[in-house]
Design an enzyme around this catalytic site. Structure first.
Site, PDB file in Angstrom:
ATOM      1  N   HIS A 108      15.934   3.908 -16.364  1.00  0.00           N
ATOM      2  CA  HIS A 108      14.679   3.223 -16.030  1.00  0.00           C
ATOM      3  C   HIS A 108      14.088   2.729 -17.341  1.00  0.00           C
ATOM      4  O   HIS A 108      14.164   3.418 -18.368  1.00  0.00           O
ATOM      5  CB  HIS A 108      13.721   4.180 -15.329  1.00  0.00           C
ATOM      6  N   GLU A 195       6.768   0.319  -6.138  1.00  0.00           N
ATOM      7  CA  GLU A 195       6.250   1.650  -5.828  1.00  0.00           C
ATOM      8  C   GLU A 195       4.769   1.595  -5.451  1.00  0.00           C
ATOM      9  O   GLU A 195       4.333   2.236  -4.486  1.00  0.00           O
ATOM     10  CB  GLU A 195       6.423   2.569  -7.044  1.00  0.00           C
ATOM     11  N   GLU A 227       2.591   7.371  16.647  1.00  0.00           N
ATOM     12  CA  GLU A 227       2.658   5.909  16.664  1.00  0.00           C
ATOM     13  C   GLU A 227       2.588   5.281  15.276  1.00  0.00           C
ATOM     14  O   GLU A 227       3.171   4.213  15.041  1.00  0.00           O
ATOM     15  CB  GLU A 227       1.543   5.346  17.543  1.00  0.00           C
TER      16      GLU A 227
END
Length: 330
Positions: A108, A195, A227
Site C-alpha cells: 500500500h 474506503e 431490510e
C-alpha cells in the site's frame, strides 16, 4: 487503458540469489511469506521479540528473525505491517540494514506517497498490492490460481525495479490472474477515497440511515435490520459476481425499477459534491495529516467514535438477530 502483466511477462530469475524479508506476519504477511516460499524463493519473516506470530511462522516452515536482522539480511524488504507503525519501524529497524541496490517493497502506498517514509536514493522502491485479503491470496495460490494485483515503481535505482516487482508478483501467484500497472499516488488516493466514500464510510452510513428512517417511522427494528443490513450481502454478492447490470437482471423488476428511479435521489448531486470534497482531502494530504496526528494523540477521537458507533441500536440488535443464524457462527 491500464497495462496488465501475466506469467509470460515475469522473469523469476531476476530474484535468483536474493533474500526476501517479509516484515510482519498478519493477513497479508502470512500469505506473501508462504506463497513466495512455496515458489522456491528465499524468505525470512521479520517479527519483534515475543510476537505471538513467531511460532505460527515457524510452524509453516519459515525462517524467522528479529525485524532488524531480517531487514539486514534481505535484498528485498517488504513492509506488511499497519500503515500507522510503518514509519517508526522503518526508521528504527529497517533503514539501518538497507544497502545500495536493495529494494523496499510495499503493499500500500500511504507512507511513501505522503512522505512518512522517505527512502534513500540508491534503492528500488516498489509496490505489489494484491486486490484481496491475505487468506484469499493464499487460498488461490494453493488452488493453482491467483488474486489480481497492482504493481507500481516509485524509485528505480537498479534499472530492474519493475522486473523485481513482477517476479515477486509471480511468486505470489498474482501473474496467473493479472497484474495491473499503477503508481503509488493512484493506488493510495483511490484506495483511501474508496474506503471513505463508498466501501466503509458511505456504505455503513447508508445502512444506518435506512435503518433509522424505518424505525423512526414506526416499523419494527428487527424488520428494518433485515431490510437495510442483512440483505445487503445478497446485493453485494450479485454485484461482485455479475456487475451492477447483472445484479439488476437478477433481482425483481420491482426492485430494479425502484433502484433506477430512487437511487439517484439518495445519491444526489449534493452527495456527489461531498464525494469530490472527500477526494480533495485525500489528494491534498489533509486526511493523511489528520490520521498521523490522530495516532500521535493516541487515537482519542477515533476511540470516542468507536464507542459511539458500537452503541447504535443496529449494533446491539444485530448481535441478537445474528445469534438466530447458525450459518453465521464461527
Amino acid at each position: 487503458m491500464a497495462k496488465i502483466y501475466y506469467d509470460k511477462d515475469a522473469k523469476p530469475e531476476v530474484l535468483k540469489g536474493q533474500k526476501i524479508a517479509i516484515i510482519g506476519y498478519g493477513s497479508q504477511g502470512h500469505a506473501h511469506a508462504q506463497n513466495l516460499n512455496d515458489s522456491g524463493l528465499d524468505v525470512v519473516v521479520g517479527l519483534r521479540d515475543g510476537d505471538p506470530d513467531v511460532e505460527k511462522a515457524k510452524a509453516a516452515g519459515l525462517e524467522v528473525a528479529l525485524v532488524e536482522d531480517a531487514a539486514k539480511a534481505g535484498d528485498i524488504v517488504i513492509m506488511l505491517i499497519p500503515d500507522d507503525v510503518q514509519a517508526r519501524v522503518y526508521g528504527e529497524s529497517v533503514l539501518p540494514g538497507l544497502v545500495s541496490g536493495n529494494a523496499l517493497f510495499f503493499a500500500h502506498g500511504f507512507n511513501i506517497h505522503y512522505n512518512q517514509i522517505v527512502p534513500q536514493p540508491d534503492i528500488d522502491v516498489v509496490m505489489v498490492a494484491p486486490k484481496g485479503p491475505g487468506p484469499m491470496v493464499r487460498q488461490m495460490y494453493v488452488e493453482g490460481g491467483g488474486v489480481p494485483s497492482l504493481v507500481a515503481v516509485y524509485q528505480d535505482y537498479t534499472g530492474t525495479a519493475l522486473e523485481r516487482g513482477l517476479a515477486y508478483a509471480k511468486g505470489l501467484g498474482a501473474t496467473r490472474a493479472g497484474v495491473i500497472e499503477t503508481t503509488f499516488k493512484e493506488e493510495t488516493e483511490t484506495d483511501l477515497f474508496g474506503e471513505q466514500a463508498v466501501l466503509c464510510g458511505g456504505c455503513s452510513e447508508l445502512v444506518k440511515a435506512g435503518f433509522d428512517t424505518l424505525v423512526e417511522a414506526g416499523y419494527q427494528p428487527e424488520i428494518a435490520y433485515f431490510e437495510c443490513l442483512h440483505e445487503l450481502k445478497l446485493i453485494v454478492d450479485l454485484i461482485h459476481y455479475h456487475g451492477i447490470s447483472g445484479m439488476r437482471q437478477r433481482v425483481s423488476d420491482t426492485a430494479e425499477y425502484g433502484d433506477l428511479t430512487r437511487g439517484p435521489r439518495v445519491i444526489d448531486q449534493d452527495v456527489r459534491e461531498e464525494m469530490k470534497r472527500i477526494l480533495e482531502g485525500v489528494q491534498s494530504g489533509a486526511f493523511a495529516t489528520e490520521w498521523v496526528l490522530e495516532n500521535q494523540a493516541n487515537r482519542a477521537t477515533m476511540e470516542a467514535l468507536r464507542r459511539r458507533e458500537a452503541a447504535h441500536p443496529i449494533e446491539t440488535l444485530g448481535k441478537e438477530l445474528r445469534s438466530m443464524m447458525t450459518w453465521l457462527q464461527e
